[in-house]
Motif scaffolding. Sequence first.
Motif, PDB file in Angstrom:
ATOM      1  N   MET A 101      15.078  10.521  -1.414  1.00  0.00           N
ATOM      2  CA  MET A 101      14.474  10.096  -0.096  1.00  0.00           C
ATOM      3  C   MET A 101      13.110   9.583  -0.221  1.00  0.00           C
ATOM      4  SD  MET A 101      17.088  10.036   1.947  1.00  0.00           S
ATOM      5  CE  MET A 101      16.142  10.136   3.624  1.00  0.00           C
ATOM      6  N   TYR A 102      12.564  10.290  -1.183  1.00  0.00           N
ATOM      7  CA  TYR A 102      10.911   9.841  -1.226  1.00  0.00           C
ATOM      8  C   TYR A 102      11.020   8.534  -1.691  1.00  0.00           C
ATOM      9  CZ  TYR A 102       6.177   9.945  -2.836  1.00  0.00           C
ATOM     10  OH  TYR A 102       4.786   9.689  -2.985  1.00  0.00           O
ATOM     11  N   ARG A 103      11.781   8.129  -2.786  1.00  0.00           N
ATOM     12  CA  ARG A 103      11.591   6.724  -3.219  1.00  0.00           C
ATOM     13  C   ARG A 103      12.174   5.759  -2.270  1.00  0.00           C
ATOM     14  NH1 ARG A 103       8.552   6.632  -7.609  1.00  0.00           N
ATOM     15  NH2 ARG A 103       9.530   8.039  -9.222  1.00  0.00           N
TER      16      ARG A 103
ATOM     17  N   ARG B   7      11.754   5.798   1.001  1.00  0.00           N
ATOM     18  CA  ARG B   7      10.524   5.787   1.806  1.00  0.00           C
ATOM     19  C   ARG B   7       9.489   4.708   1.358  1.00  0.00           C
ATOM     20  NH1 ARG B   7       5.837   8.234   2.610  1.00  0.00           N
ATOM     21  NH2 ARG B   7       5.125   8.401   4.936  1.00  0.00           N
ATOM     22  N   GLN B   8       9.463   5.006   0.025  1.00  0.00           N
ATOM     23  CA  GLN B   8       8.307   4.068  -0.862  1.00  0.00           C
ATOM     24  C   GLN B   8       8.929   2.602  -0.808  1.00  0.00           C
ATOM     25  OE1 GLN B   8       8.058   5.969  -4.607  1.00  0.00           O
ATOM     26  NE2 GLN B   8       6.139   7.074  -4.100  1.00  0.00           N
TER      27      GLN B   8
ATOM     28  N   TRP C 184      10.692   1.232   1.683  1.00  0.00           N
ATOM     29  CA  TRP C 184      10.677   0.654   2.924  1.00  0.00           C
ATOM     30  C   TRP C 184       9.147   0.424   3.245  1.00  0.00           C
ATOM     31  CZ3 TRP C 184      13.689  -0.817   6.636  1.00  0.00           C
ATOM     32  CH2 TRP C 184      13.045  -0.927   7.982  1.00  0.00           C
TER      33      TRP C 184
ATOM     34  N   ARG D 290       0.341   4.378  -6.894  1.00  0.00           N
ATOM     35  CA  ARG D 290       1.171   5.674  -6.466  1.00  0.00           C
ATOM     36  C   ARG D 290       2.539   5.535  -6.529  1.00  0.00           C
ATOM     37  NH1 ARG D 290      -1.918   8.317  -2.641  1.00  0.00           N
ATOM     38  NH2 ARG D 290       0.028   8.929  -1.446  1.00  0.00           N
ATOM     39  N   ILE D 291       3.012   4.081  -7.091  1.00  0.00           N
ATOM     40  CA  ILE D 291       4.396   4.082  -7.286  1.00  0.00           C
ATOM     41  C   ILE D 291       4.556   3.195  -8.577  1.00  0.00           C
ATOM     42  CG2 ILE D 291       5.168   4.335  -4.815  1.00  0.00           C
ATOM     43  CD1 ILE D 291       5.378   1.502  -4.544  1.00  0.00           C
TER      44      ILE D 291
END
Length: 297
Positions: free
Chosen positions: A1-3, A5-6, A8, A96-97
């Motif tokens: 889910m964290y990925r 969100r990134q 998005w 950050r990603i």
Amino acid sequence: MYRIRQIWLVAMANFRRWRKNPQIWLAFALGFVVCFLLSDKVLVFAKEHDTIVQILEPFIWTFGDATSILVISLLLLLLFADMPNLGNEVPLFLVRINRKVWLLGQILYLVLATMGFMCFILLSTCVLAGARAYTANLWSDTAAILGYSSIGEKIAVPAFVKVLELSFPYTCMIHIFGLMAGYSVLMASLILYLNLWKGNGGMVGGIIFSGFGFLMNPELIAKILHLSQERRKTANIVFGWISPLNHATYYMHNFGYDNLPKLWVSYVFFALGSLALFGLSIWKIRNYSFDFTGTQK
């Protein structure tokens, strides 16, 4: 889910750039103008003959034609010529990603922006239909006149009899919208990959892609090569299979009695082509050299 969100957040960052980007506003303004110019002949015909139209018919008769789809798709060059977008926020995102997640955000933006633009085109034709339109899922008298007489051909409106006999307006609209969107996403994915591969090659690639579709028009080939009627039928089938633009044209499909592609074949064609180009873009981003000069690449 964290990925997710990134991804998005990266996509939404691109949409926030629309407010101050005149190129985006120009694309939508030109889209509305093109809709007005292309659908006006249908609406003028209805007014002159004192008939009304089903609200989706201006969209159906306008974008059931390959040339109209080609013109609208060229406006995507304005939307995506600078893909991937390299604004002030990109260095922060890349810290950050990872690159793959960032590019997936670009791909999500590309798909959402394309669908949004197609929805705008559909809405524009409905608005232009105005008070002379109704919403029932039935073809209008205007469509019957255009389809069952030579008038449609004379004013260059592709109201084909097999479309009228084998479908209803809402079903027909969904397929035309889906085919246009598939073709547009394929073109946009090509622009993205070519920009990653060779600087601003996406603009050139998009023009070549559109030019290929135009040249693969069976009627154009038949006129240039002076083909007989029998060979025209063969050319129609061959180019119906190999040309992306013909795959995007509703009437260039098999409705039970010819050898053209079925609708589902075209949807698979666009999906596989787009996924392949997205995969190549993800592979290319690993060694992509970012070059930041101010807020633009």
